[in-house]
Design a protein around this motif. Structure first.
Motif, PDB file in Angstrom:
ATOM      1  N   LEU A  91       0.830  -1.202   0.000  1.00 37.43           N
ATOM      2  CA  LEU A  91       0.000   0.000   0.000  1.00 37.43           C
ATOM      3  C   LEU A  91       0.871   1.262   0.000  1.00 37.43           C
ATOM      4  CD1 LEU A  91      -2.697  -1.124   2.600  1.00 37.43           C
ATOM      5  CD2 LEU A  91      -3.000  -0.922   0.132  1.00 37.43           C
ATOM      6  N   ARG A  92       1.929   1.231   0.802  1.00 33.45           N
ATOM      7  CA  ARG A  92       2.808   2.403   0.886  1.00 33.45           C
ATOM      8  C   ARG A  92       3.459   2.709  -0.454  1.00 33.45           C
ATOM      9  NH1 ARG A  92       8.130   2.681   1.480  1.00 33.45           N
ATOM     10  NH2 ARG A  92       8.354   0.567   2.292  1.00 33.45           N
ATOM     11  N   LEU A  93       3.893   1.683  -1.156  1.00 32.08           N
ATOM     12  CA  LEU A  93       4.547   1.901  -2.445  1.00 32.08           C
ATOM     13  C   LEU A  93       3.589   2.545  -3.447  1.00 32.08           C
ATOM     14  CD1 LEU A  93       6.626  -1.398  -2.796  1.00 32.08           C
ATOM     15  CD2 LEU A  93       7.454   0.896  -2.210  1.00 32.08           C
ATOM     16  N   LYS A  94       2.312   2.162  -3.387  1.00 31.14           N
ATOM     17  CA  LYS A  94       1.324   2.788  -4.269  1.00 31.14           C
ATOM     18  C   LYS A  94       1.088   4.245  -3.863  1.00 31.14           C
ATOM     19  CE  LYS A  94       0.026  -0.479  -7.153  1.00 31.14           C
ATOM     20  NZ  LYS A  94      -1.324  -1.062  -7.021  1.00 31.14           N
ATOM     21  N   LEU A  95       1.071   4.510  -2.561  1.00 32.25           N
ATOM     22  CA  LEU A  95       0.848   5.872  -2.080  1.00 32.25           C
ATOM     23  C   LEU A  95       2.039   6.783  -2.387  1.00 32.25           C
ATOM     24  CD1 LEU A  95      -0.829   5.028   1.347  1.00 32.25           C
ATOM     25  CD2 LEU A  95      -1.916   6.197  -0.586  1.00 32.25           C
ATOM     26  N   GLU A  96       3.233   6.208  -2.396  1.00 34.20           N
ATOM     27  CA  GLU A  96       4.414   7.014  -2.704  1.00 34.20           C
ATOM     28  C   GLU A  96       4.320   7.602  -4.112  1.00 34.20           C
ATOM     29  OE1 GLU A  96       7.821   4.585  -2.061  1.00 34.20           O
ATOM     30  OE2 GLU A  96       7.852   4.937   0.110  1.00 34.20           O
ATOM     31  N   LYS A  97       3.666   6.899  -5.017  1.00 29.65           N
ATOM     32  CA  LYS A  97       3.494   7.406  -6.372  1.00 29.65           C
ATOM     33  C   LYS A  97       2.568   8.623  -6.410  1.00 29.65           C
ATOM     34  CE  LYS A  97       4.281   2.907  -8.509  1.00 29.65           C
ATOM     35  NZ  LYS A  97       3.716   1.835  -9.386  1.00 29.65           N
ATOM     36  N   LYS A  98       1.791   8.801  -5.350  1.00 28.66           N
ATOM     37  CA  LYS A  98       0.888   9.942  -5.247  1.00 28.66           C
ATOM     38  C   LYS A  98       1.512  11.088  -4.456  1.00 28.66           C
ATOM     39  CE  LYS A  98      -3.335   7.150  -5.556  1.00 28.66           C
ATOM     40  NZ  LYS A  98      -3.855   7.794  -6.785  1.00 28.66           N
ATOM     41  N   GLY A  99       2.706  10.861  -3.896  1.00 27.96           N
ATOM     42  CA  GLY A  99       3.384  11.916  -3.152  1.00 27.96           C
ATOM     43  C   GLY A  99       3.544  11.653  -1.674  1.00 27.96           C
ATOM     44  N   TRP A 100       3.049  10.521  -1.189  1.00 23.02           N
ATOM     45  CA  TRP A 100       3.197  10.176   0.221  1.00 23.02           C
ATOM     46  C   TRP A 100       4.617   9.713   0.504  1.00 23.02           C
ATOM     47  CZ3 TRP A 100      -1.393   8.355   3.462  1.00 23.02           C
ATOM     48  CH2 TRP A 100      -2.608   8.863   2.962  1.00 23.02           C
ATOM     49  N   THR A 101       4.927   9.616   1.807  1.00 27.39           N
ATOM     50  CA  THR A 101       6.213   9.056   2.216  1.00 27.39           C
ATOM     51  C   THR A 101       6.049   8.402   3.584  1.00 27.39           C
ATOM     52  OG1 THR A 101       8.579   9.502   2.442  1.00 27.39           O
ATOM     53  CG2 THR A 101       7.072  11.102   3.426  1.00 27.39           C
ATOM     54  N   SER A 102       7.088   7.733   4.020  1.00 21.24           N
ATOM     55  CA  SER A 102       7.090   7.067   5.311  1.00 21.24           C
ATOM     56  C   SER A 102       8.284   7.565   6.110  1.00 21.24           C
ATOM     57  CB  SER A 102       7.173   5.557   5.123  1.00 21.24           C
ATOM     58  OG  SER A 102       7.251   4.888   6.364  1.00 21.24           O
ATOM     59  N   GLU A 103       8.202   7.491   7.422  1.00 20.37           N
ATOM     60  CA  GLU A 103       9.319   7.936   8.254  1.00 20.37           C
ATOM     61  C   GLU A 103      10.569   7.124   7.980  1.00 20.37           C
ATOM     62  OE1 GLU A 103       8.331   8.190  12.340  1.00 20.37           O
ATOM     63  OE2 GLU A 103       6.926   9.853  12.074  1.00 20.37           O
ATOM     64  N   ASN A 104      10.390   5.855   7.691  1.00 23.71           N
ATOM     65  CA  ASN A 104      11.494   5.010   7.243  1.00 23.71           C
ATOM     66  C   ASN A 104      10.900   3.824   6.535  1.00 23.71           C
ATOM     67  OD1 ASN A 104      10.821   3.016   9.340  1.00 23.71           O
ATOM     68  ND2 ASN A 104      11.734   4.489  10.759  1.00 23.71           N
ATOM     69  N   SER A 105      11.728   2.997   5.926  1.00 21.34           N
ATOM     70  CA  SER A 105      11.247   1.895   5.121  1.00 21.34           C
ATOM     71  C   SER A 105      10.895   0.691   5.969  1.00 21.34           C
ATOM     72  CB  SER A 105      12.302   1.473   4.081  1.00 21.34           C
ATOM     73  OG  SER A 105      12.569   2.553   3.216  1.00 21.34           O
ATOM     74  N   LEU A 106       9.865  -0.060   5.527  1.00 24.49           N
ATOM     75  CA  LEU A 106       9.475  -1.301   6.207  1.00 24.49           C
ATOM     76  C   LEU A 106      10.319  -2.445   5.702  1.00 24.49           C
ATOM     77  CD1 LEU A 106       5.599  -1.024   6.219  1.00 24.49           C
ATOM     78  CD2 LEU A 106       7.097  -0.947   8.174  1.00 24.49           C
TER      79      LEU A 106
END
Length: 230
Positions: free
Chosen positions: A215-230
């Protein structure tokens, strides 16, 4: 038919993009013959030198048998009564002691259960150029949830509010259900907390963590990010 004296434990293996195994207890009210069918179906056979290898037809028949068992025994489990935003302090629930859950509410020192929150307006990204509102971020998240089926687990949105989403992910064969929650905490920070957990079993072989990552990888394409990688 007489009821079993004690629960029957079996192990289920399903291959989609990875092998997922869960240990599940069948309730004492289940028939002993049904339990034996499961045990025989899942018990690995010892190979001998004279034992012929199963042909393609036999493999297809075995797959059909597993599908039939999956239809008979629907291991959806019961929805935990502690889901939702906790009141004191406001946060999603912590994970149980089992190794089949990840949550942003956990302590960062717990590598098994902790997962970092998401930022939908990162400062080094669209947050400084073209930030989106919470409502827009919520819609982006909903779109990704509906269009992403990690390991063919089908998502079903069962609860939705202005700041909260709960999704049930169901496995394609045996009907195992995982509960996944997303929460937009109050305040000015554009963060999303989440929790992904299996209802049954003790291990998920990283199924919940892999789902969150997909889910995170799909959201990153929209401009989201995470505090660090899972």
């Amino acid at each position: 038919m007489a009821s079993m004296a004690s629960p029957c434990i079996h192990r289920y293996s399903h291959h989609a993009n990875y092998s997922l195994m869960k240990s599940v207890s069948i309730s004492p009210s289940s028939s002993s013959s049904s339990c034996c069918i499961l045990a025989q179906q899942q018990q690995p056979q010892k190979k001998t030198a004279d034992q012929p290898q199963p042909g393609r037809r036999e493999i297809i028949l075995r797959s059909s048998e597993i599908a039939v068992l999956g239809a008979i025994f629907h291991f959806s489990g019961k929805k935990p009564n502690y889901l939702g935003v906790q009141k004191n302090p406001p946060a999603l629930a912590l994970c149980p002691a089992t190794n089949n859950c990840v949550s942003t509410s956990e302590n960062t020192s717990d590598p098994i259960h902790y997962a970092p929150p998401w930022n939908y307006n990162p400062k080094e990204g669209r947050g400084s150029k073209k930030p989106v509102s919470r409502e827009e971020a919520m819609q982006e998240l909903l779109d990704v949830i509906k269009s992403t089926k990690p390991d063919n687990f089908a998502p079903r949105i069962v609860e939705q509010r202005d700041d909260y989403i709960r999704v049930e992910y169901e496995s394609p064969i045996f009907g195992f259900v995982d509960d996944v929650e997303f929460w937009f905490p109050p305040g000015n920070k554009p963060l999303v907390q989440y929790r992904s957990a299996s209802r049954l079993g003790n291990f998920d072989f990283d199924a919940n963590r892999k789902r969150v990552k997909a889910l995170r990888l799909k959201l990153e394409k929209k401009g989201w990010t995470s505090e660090n990688s899972l």
